[in-house]
Enzyme design. Structure first.
Site, PDB file in Angstrom:
ATOM      1  N   LYS A 103       7.358  -8.558  -3.863  1.00 21.38           N
ATOM      2  CA  LYS A 103       7.814  -7.045  -3.174  1.00 21.38           C
ATOM      3  C   LYS A 103       9.554  -6.384  -3.016  1.00 21.38           C
ATOM      4  O   LYS A 103       8.664  -5.418  -3.314  1.00 21.38           O
ATOM      5  CB  LYS A 103       7.559  -7.404  -1.512  1.00 21.38           C
ATOM      6  CG  LYS A 103       7.500  -6.156  -0.663  1.00 21.38           C
ATOM      7  CD  LYS A 103       6.806  -5.451  -0.164  1.00 21.38           C
ATOM      8  CE  LYS A 103       6.696  -4.253  -0.006  1.00 21.38           C
ATOM      9  NZ  LYS A 103       5.963  -2.862  -0.104  1.00 21.38           N
TER      10      LYS A 103
ATOM     11  N   ARG B 294      10.503  11.130   7.742  1.00 23.51           N
ATOM     12  CA  ARG B 294      11.688  10.389   8.006  1.00 23.51           C
ATOM     13  C   ARG B 294      12.062   9.594   7.084  1.00 23.51           C
ATOM     14  O   ARG B 294      11.588   9.437   5.954  1.00 23.51           O
ATOM     15  CB  ARG B 294      10.710   8.579   9.075  1.00 23.51           C
ATOM     16  CG  ARG B 294      10.121   9.097  10.633  1.00 23.51           C
ATOM     17  CD  ARG B 294      10.036   7.791  10.875  1.00 23.51           C
ATOM     18  NE  ARG B 294       8.718   7.899   9.898  1.00 23.51           N
ATOM     19  CZ  ARG B 294       7.907   6.273  10.395  1.00 23.51           C
ATOM     20  NH1 ARG B 294       7.963   5.156  11.087  1.00 23.51           N
ATOM     21  NH2 ARG B 294       6.443   5.893   9.233  1.00 23.51           N
TER      22      ARG B 294
ATOM     23  N   HIS C 242       6.507   9.529 -26.363  1.00 24.44           N
ATOM     24  CA  HIS C 242       7.084   8.118 -26.927  1.00 24.44           C
ATOM     25  C   HIS C 242       5.762   6.971 -26.588  1.00 24.44           C
ATOM     26  O   HIS C 242       5.815   7.154 -25.234  1.00 24.44           O
ATOM     27  CB  HIS C 242       8.052   7.651 -27.228  1.00 24.44           C
ATOM     28  CG  HIS C 242       8.646   6.452 -27.746  1.00 24.44           C
ATOM     29  ND1 HIS C 242       8.332   5.568 -27.578  1.00 24.44           N
ATOM     30  CD2 HIS C 242       9.109   6.616 -28.489  1.00 24.44           C
ATOM     31  CE1 HIS C 242       8.679   4.276 -28.234  1.00 24.44           C
ATOM     32  NE2 HIS C 242       9.021   5.170 -29.086  1.00 24.44           N
TER      33      HIS C 242
ATOM     34  N   VAL D 275       1.224  -1.344   0.191  1.00 23.90           N
ATOM     35  CA  VAL D 275       0.307  -0.192  -0.358  1.00 23.90           C
ATOM     36  C   VAL D 275       0.359   1.024   0.108  1.00 23.90           C
ATOM     37  O   VAL D 275       1.940   1.283   0.375  1.00 23.90           O
ATOM     38  CB  VAL D 275      -0.875  -0.337   1.049  1.00 23.90           C
ATOM     39  CG1 VAL D 275      -1.852  -1.159   1.056  1.00 23.90           C
ATOM     40  CG2 VAL D 275      -0.059  -0.177   2.874  1.00 23.90           C
TER      41      VAL D 275
ATOM     42  N   CYS E  80      10.901   2.510   2.974  1.00 24.66           N
ATOM     43  CA  CYS E  80      10.369   1.380   1.318  1.00 24.66           C
ATOM     44  C   CYS E  80      11.272   1.376   0.004  1.00 24.66           C
ATOM     45  O   CYS E  80      12.500  -0.066   0.302  1.00 24.66           O
ATOM     46  CB  CYS E  80       9.517   1.061   1.528  1.00 24.66           C
ATOM     47  SG  CYS E  80       7.936   1.573   2.580  1.00 24.66           S
TER      48      CYS E  80
HETATM   49  N1  SAJ Z   1       9.840  10.044  -5.496  1.00 27.57           N
HETATM   50  C1  SAJ Z   1      11.021  10.399  -7.131  1.00 27.57           C
HETATM   51  N2  SAJ Z   1      10.329  10.400  -8.326  1.00 27.57           N
HETATM   52  C2  SAJ Z   1       9.108   9.881  -8.203  1.00 27.57           C
HETATM   53  C3  SAJ Z   1       8.209   8.864  -7.569  1.00 27.57           C
HETATM   54  C4  SAJ Z   1       8.665   8.898  -6.520  1.00 27.57           C
HETATM   55  O1  SAJ Z   1      11.701  11.315  -6.521  1.00 27.57           O
HETATM   56  O2  SAJ Z   1       8.621  10.251  -9.993  1.00 27.57           O
HETATM   57  C5  SAJ Z   1      10.575   9.956  -4.177  1.00 27.57           C
HETATM   58  C6  SAJ Z   1       9.242  10.356  -3.867  1.00 27.57           C
HETATM   59  O3  SAJ Z   1       9.120  11.137  -3.316  1.00 27.57           O
HETATM   60  C7  SAJ Z   1       9.784   9.181  -2.393  1.00 27.57           C
HETATM   61  C8  SAJ Z   1      10.493   8.060  -3.041  1.00 27.57           C
HETATM   62  O4  SAJ Z   1      10.334   8.443  -4.399  1.00 27.57           O
HETATM   63  O5  SAJ Z   1      10.971  10.649  -1.786  1.00 27.57           O
HETATM   64  C9  SAJ Z   1       9.513   7.049  -2.005  1.00 27.57           C
HETATM   65  O6  SAJ Z   1       7.973   7.667  -2.966  1.00 27.57           O
HETATM   66  P1  SAJ Z   1       6.786   6.604  -3.655  1.00 27.57           P
HETATM   67  O7  SAJ Z   1       5.511   7.526  -3.797  1.00 27.57           O
HETATM   68  O8  SAJ Z   1       7.475   5.923  -4.737  1.00 27.57           O
HETATM   69  O9  SAJ Z   1       7.044   5.801  -2.673  1.00 27.57           O
HETATM   70  P2  SAJ Z   1       5.913   4.986  -1.083  1.00 27.57           P
HETATM   71  O10 SAJ Z   1       7.867   4.631  -0.409  1.00 27.57           O
HETATM   72  O11 SAJ Z   1       5.488   5.898  -0.490  1.00 27.57           O
HETATM   73  O12 SAJ Z   1       5.724   3.987  -1.558  1.00 27.57           O
HETATM   74  C10 SAJ Z   1       6.589   2.527  -1.954  1.00 27.57           C
HETATM   75  C11 SAJ Z   1       5.237   2.312  -2.987  1.00 27.57           C
HETATM   76  N3  SAJ Z   1       5.730   1.113  -3.841  1.00 27.57           N
HETATM   77  C12 SAJ Z   1       5.968   1.200  -5.056  1.00 27.57           C
HETATM   78  O13 SAJ Z   1       4.888   2.421  -5.821  1.00 27.57           O
HETATM   79  C13 SAJ Z   1       6.763   0.147  -6.110  1.00 27.57           C
HETATM   80  C14 SAJ Z   1       4.055   1.836  -2.111  1.00 27.57           C
HETATM   81  O14 SAJ Z   1       3.283   0.501  -2.997  1.00 27.57           O
HETATM   82  C15 SAJ Z   1       4.503   0.163  -1.237  1.00 27.57           C
HETATM   83  O15 SAJ Z   1       3.521  -0.375  -0.506  1.00 27.57           O
HETATM   84  C16 SAJ Z   1       5.321   1.141   0.292  1.00 27.57           C
HETATM   85  O16 SAJ Z   1       6.537   1.017  -0.543  1.00 27.57           O
HETATM   86  C17 SAJ Z   1       5.778   0.155   1.069  1.00 27.57           C
HETATM   87  O17 SAJ Z   1       5.950   0.175   2.075  1.00 27.57           O
HETATM   88  O18 SAJ Z   1       6.772  -0.918   0.459  1.00 27.57           O
END
Ligand code: SAJ
Length: 430
Positions: free
Chosen positions: A222, A348, A260, A171, A276
């Site tokens: 995962k 965090r 594209h 999630v 995560c």
């Molecule tokens: N981020 C970027 N560029 C992007 C997307 C995100 O720099 O284009 C950064 C965000 O700012 C943040 C980090 O990546 O610092 C992570 O953010 P996120 O929204 O990608 O993910 P999380 O950590 O909130 O949640 C992720 C999710 N995993 C995936 O989308 C594959 C969620 O579904 C997982 O359940 C969660 O990790 C987890 O608990 O593992």
């Protein structure tokens, strides 16, 4: 791989226990309780247990508070500090990494040890915590040592006393209560019967599908999902470095490339945060450092980004000193955003906090933090920075550093930004 239909139903689960009442465990406990299941939540954090038993929540997540309040008031949910007998146990405790990026399974081991004492024939145990491949088998081995009177799936696949499965949470923070119900669930039973039983449990509240595999594949699935995202963000972050060196606007470039039909590049930023995506890829790397070269490099690219941002800030300040004749101590730097991603209050493992901290440690003048979602600074910035309003920062700061694309920052009209020195890591004020 097979899909188990939502209609499967066998022995009902009278009581469900969720061990670890954090960002995943508490919403999961609330989801079962909302379906009128008796749920016992277990957490070693006495304060969290007390808050939950009063119908409150110790974490911020949309819709969660109402659900917990109702579940506690109606008697479906209670929190305790040590496991009590139940028919199903879900383990949702943290799995951080320790020195050398090795997964730290100590909280899982402690949870398993504590629940072993109340385990009985017919129970189901599910590990949800992100874990290295083989963790579920390890968990089953610990249980067999602790309870030699019970038969586990590794001893008797056809008719174990206890069923065991790995079912990762997937999630998105901020959308947990929706994704918990709607997302498909990967079910990695140690045997087909374990998967069947685990699917029955999730189908109590799940609207998505239970997709069945074995425990090792589910564990790797995962890790794969979050590594995939990390690698893709690293690609965007690397592009931002290349574009900067070439005098190209990276956001325009990505927008164009994404026209594209088979290209979909993510967005660069100040780095990757949260609990995560910046952690889980290391679980793959630590088991196969020789093979996981791309995944490791992606981690390094993303972890290196805050330092690159700080170098840009240093260059902006140097330019500001030359242009204005000010002393460094007179220059105010305002960092916009501290959260690990937009429109949340979770600081965090945030790259924005890391950048602000690096700036504050280096800069002789004032470092300001603008974060509308919190009312106090994290420990890392205490006595180093001050929390300021958007208005103050726009009116008085010399250098602006955009770190998180919160809606409140995106709404700032271009003409309100009069500063000549703006380091924009999110392309919001371009
Ligand atoms: N981020 C970027 N560029 C992007 C997307 C995100 O720099 O284009 C950064 C965000 O700012 C943040 C980090 O990546 O610092 C992570 O953010 P996120 O929204 O990608 O993910 P999380 O950590 O909130 O949640 C992720 C999710 N995993 C995936 O989308 C594959 C969620 O579904 C997982 O359940 C969660 O990790 C987890 O608990 O593992």
């Amino acid at each position: 791989m097979s899909v188990i239909a939502n209609s499967v139903s066998h022995t009902p689960f009278g009581t469900i226990s969720v061990i670890g009442l954090g960002y995943i465990g508490l919403p999961t406990a609330a989801a079962f309780a909302s379906r009128q299941k008796k749920v016992i939540g277990v957490d070693i954090n006495q304060r969290a247990v007390e808050i939950i038993n009063r119908g409150g929540v110790h974490i911020v997540e949309p819709e969660l508070e109402n659900l917990v309040k109702k579940a506690v008031e109606e008697g479906f949910l209670k929190a305790v500090t040590a496991p009590e007998p139940a028919d199903a146990f879900l383990i949702a405790v943290p799995t951080p990494f320790k020195d050398g990026h090795q997964p730290d399974m100590i909280y899982v081991q402690k949870a398993v040890t504590s629940l072993a004492a109340v385990l009985k024939k017919g129970d189901l145990i599910i590990l949800e915590s992100t874990s290295p491949v083989g963790a579920t088998e390890q968990m089953a081995a610990w249980l067999a040592d602790l309870r030699p009177d019970l038969r586990f799936p590794q001893h008797d696949a056809a008719a174990p006393d206890v069923n065991i499965a790995y079912c990762p949470e997937r999630v998105l923070p901020g959308k947990v209560m929706v994704e918990l119900i709607k997302n498909d669930r990967v079910i990695g039973g140690m045997t087909a019967q374990c998967s069947q039983r685990a699917s029955e449990l999730y189908n109590i509240f799940l609207e998505g599908e239970c997709v069945v595999t074995n425990s090792r594949t589910a564990e790797m699935c995962k890790l794969t999902e979050n590594s995939f995202r990390d690698v893709n963000i690293a690609f965007a972050n690397e592009l931002s470095l290349l574009c900067d060196a070439q005098g190209i606007n990276v956001w325009e470039l990505i927008r164009l490339a994404n026209r594209h039909p088979r290209v979909n590049i993510l967005q660069p930023g100040p780095g990757v945060g949260g609990h995560c995506i910046a952690v889980d890829p290391w679980f793959i790397v630590s088991q196969h450092p020789d093979l996981a070269r791309l995944i490791q490099t992606a981690r390094e690219v993303n972890d290196g980004k805050p330092f690159w941002v700080v170098d840009k800030v240093k260059a902006a300040v140097a330019d500001c000193l030359t242009a204005t004749g000010k002393r460094a101590a007179e220059v105010k730097i305002a960092c916009f955003g501290l959260a690990f991603k937009p429109d949340i209050d979770d600081l965090r493992e945030s790259p924005a906090v890391h950048v602000a901290q690096l700036i504050a440690d280096w800069h002789a003048g004032e470092t300001w933090a603008v974060e509308p979602n919190v009312d106090h600074l994290p420990a890392a910035l205490e006595n180093k920075a001050t929390l300021q309003s958007i208005e103050n920062a726009l009116a008085q700061a010399d250098v602006l550093v955009m770190l998180v694309d919160h809606s409140a920052f995106k709404d700032i009209a271009g003409e309100k930004i009069t500063q000549r020195w703006v380091v924009d890591t999110k392309g919001v004020w371009r």
